[in-house]
Structure formats: C-alpha cells, structure tokens
Scaffold this active site. Sequence first.
Site, mmCIF file in Angstrom:
data_model
loop_
_atom_site.group_PDB
_atom_site.id
_atom_site.type_symbol
_atom_site.label_atom_id
_atom_site.label_comp_id
_atom_site.label_asym_id
_atom_site.label_seq_id
_atom_site.Cartn_x
_atom_site.Cartn_y
_atom_site.Cartn_z
ATOM 1 C CG ASN A 212 -0.468 -0.048 2.760
ATOM 2 O OD1 ASN A 212 1.016 0.280 3.277
ATOM 3 N ND2 ASN A 212 -0.383 -1.030 3.276
ATOM 4 C CG ASP A 281 -6.844 -5.050 5.178
ATOM 5 O OD1 ASP A 281 -6.963 -4.868 6.961
ATOM 6 O OD2 ASP A 281 -7.919 -4.213 4.974
ATOM 7 N N PRO A 307 -4.482 -11.720 9.508
ATOM 8 C CG PRO A 307 -2.766 -13.493 10.493
ATOM 9 C CD PRO A 307 -3.130 -12.623 9.372
ATOM 10 C CB ILE A 309 -1.371 -7.300 14.105
ATOM 11 C CG1 ILE A 309 -1.149 -8.042 13.533
ATOM 12 C CG2 ILE A 309 -0.331 -7.413 15.254
ATOM 13 C CD1 ILE A 309 0.549 -7.197 12.519
ATOM 14 C CG LEU A 310 -5.787 -2.480 16.829
ATOM 15 C CD1 LEU A 310 -4.514 -2.228 17.650
ATOM 16 C CD2 LEU A 310 -6.561 -1.017 15.790
ATOM 17 C CG PHE A 325 -2.443 4.885 13.436
ATOM 18 C CD1 PHE A 325 -2.995 6.672 12.985
ATOM 19 C CD2 PHE A 325 -2.394 5.185 14.827
ATOM 20 C CE1 PHE A 325 -1.114 7.181 13.181
ATOM 21 C CE2 PHE A 325 -1.461 6.078 15.064
ATOM 22 C CZ PHE A 325 -1.403 7.101 14.849
ATOM 23 C CE LYS A 339 -8.063 -0.351 12.689
ATOM 24 N NZ LYS A 339 -7.763 0.652 11.621
ATOM 25 C CE LYS A 343 -10.085 -3.543 14.225
ATOM 26 N NZ LYS A 343 -8.930 -3.776 12.878
#
Length: 406
Positions: A212, A281, A307, A309-310, A325, A339, A343
């Site tokens: 990205n 992603d 996965p 991670i956050l 973020f 989010k 999370k």
Amino acid sequence: MSVLQGKTIVLGVCGGIAAYKAAALTSKLTQAGAVVRVIMTESAVQFVAPLTFQVLSRHHVFVDTFDEKDPSVVSHINLADSADLVLVAPATANTIAKIALGLGDDMLSTTLLATTAPIWIAPAMNVHMYENPAVQINMQTLLSRGVRFIEPGEGQLACGYVGKGRLAEPEEILAAVERHFKGEVRRLEGQRVLVTAGGTVERIDPVRYITNDSSGKMGYAIAEEAVRLGAKVTLVSGPSALPVPAGVELVSVQSALDMREAVLSRFEESHVVIKAAAVADYRSAVIADQKIKKKSDSMTLELIKNPDILQELGTLKKHQFVIGFAAETERLDEHALDKLKRKNCDLIVGNDVSQEGAGFSGDTNVVRIFDRNGLVEALPILSKKDVARRLLELTADRLPTKASES
C-alpha cells in the site's frame, strides 16, 4: 517550579493590531520564569512602542539589525544561539513568507535563519489573507521543516470581518509553550513503547507483491518523539527508506505475518503499543516459487485474510495502553469509534486520507483522536512530528506515573 524557569524565549513581534497581545504574552512568560528577549519588526513599532516590551521583559528590545547594543557579540547570532524556543506572535503573512523563502532582511528574519532552536509561529491576519493559497503553501512548507503553528482563533477581526485569523489568546500560547517544555521532563521515562510503522509486503512470487501507499513517516515520528520523552522504544517496521531515529531499536519485517510475530513476542513486556502501520488486510493464498509467466489476457489471484493484529492485542492486553490508527475516506468519526470499540483500544487516531495534507506520503497530517467517550481532540493540519508529540502527550496524561504501577 515552573517548567519555564530559566528558559530563554526569543519573541518575534510583527506589525499588526494583535501586537498588543504580545505585550500581555511577554508579561505572562516573564512571570512564569522565562527569560524573554523581544525582537520587533519595524512595522510592529508602529503599533506598540519598544519601551513597553523593555519594561515587561526587563531586557533591551531589538529592532534594527545594525543597532548593536553589546560590542562583544553579534546580536542576532547571540539571540539565535541563546534561544530555547523562538516564538513569533503575532506572525504576519509577510513574515511567514520570509521564513518560508529563507529571506533575512531584518533583525527577526536573520535571527530565525541563524537559530537551531524550535520555531513556533502564531499567525494573525485577515481571514482572506489567512486562506490565500500562497499563505497556506508557505505554512505547509514550514510545517514540513518542523516549524510548529499555534492556530489562530475565529471571531470578529480588527478589519471588520468575522472569521479565522485572530491571534490565539496569550493564555493559550503560554499553555502551549508550557506543554512543549513539559515534554523535556521526559514524561515517558521508564515506559517501554512498541511502535509499528510502514506498509507490509505480501509476496505473490519472487518479483511481485501486494502493498500500500504507507511511507512509515507517522510511525517513525512517533518512535522519535517517544525516545525524546524518555521511553525505551522498539519500532517494528515494514520496508522503508526512512532513517532509523536515534535511540530506537528497529525490527525490520516484510509481511503481515512477520509483523504479527514481532509484535506478539514483545507485547507482554510493553507498556504502550502504538499500531501506526498500514498492515495489508489480505495476502496471496499461494506464493509461487518462480516468477509467474504471462500466459493469458487475464489472471485470477486468490487472496486470504491476514490476522488482525490490533484486534489480537485488544483481546490479549492486561496492563498495556493500546493505540490504533484508522485511515478512512468517509464517515471518519463513525468508523474510528467503531474500530476503537471492536478492537478494545484505549485511543484511536482517525484521519481522512482523502483530505489535503493528510495523505500517506506527505510530511503533514490532519487527525482526530478518540477514546471510548468520543472525540478527545481534533488537530489541525500539523507536521507528523507535531501530531506524534501531541498523541504522546495525551498518552502520558493517561498512564500511571510509573511503569511499575501498571
């Protein structure tokens, strides 16, 4: 004892009706223990007499570059070298343009060119002048060089217009300066901070990959500022050409799976985790051993989910303070808050990457910081270093006073 005690602040005062506020600011800074050395432009003298600032600061006021008051030193070099901070308040469009272009045609501009101290600018001007593209570009240029801005307020202006351009109040400027010097107290001393940065690389074959636009600049700025505040910092970074900040332990990774392993293995020992990386992603379901040859007009690539991670960190956390973020292109507040809750983050930093000045590769960012109660602070366009500094200040405010208490 005040954090300003003994600090030398060189205050540049430019020509405009807001110069009268600079007198009040000089008084407040001096009362807080700072040594204030005032430089006035020739236009500023038309609004407030130098004697006013001399009385308030208890020091000579400088206007003319060639009016040397002490033959043992060159005044503008001596001021530049002695400054712990150079503050221009009020700053006119003309002076902002001079600084951006590197001009040095008066006492203030030559001092600004010579100093290595942090430079802060508090603009004050007509709303249309402030919004003029030339002024905005000049401010963007200075932001990219690390100059910090104290945003003007909105309201009735001396010219009769109502809008943005009124100099921030002396109390606001004083508070901002005090926050800056509090940072030097190393507010993250004893904290172990884990930062992720950059984009991940998901291989398709030996010569192709998915990635990205992330440059890593935000994460690297956070790592650098965290060290400055006294933290022990580990930076887990995807591929990046950025220099590693001094005092930071770098862990280089490639893929999302690599980053997950590096983060989870260090999570238990961390006090603060800041997930600034733009992790892919999805990844290719199959990584070819050899370069895939072009055989047809189309190609189907199967992707599988990486996965999160956050989300894993939010599930696993015990004492850790976790910051995520959220880079969005629409409905920023809604998506960022969703989010944060899903999370289990303590803070989340949302930015609309479609907004000018807030993209991946630039040196500036425009962010909104949220906790579970909603918006904590909306920051104007700032350098990524300034965004990092403010985020870490908010973090330090919310941490136990000692790492051992966590």
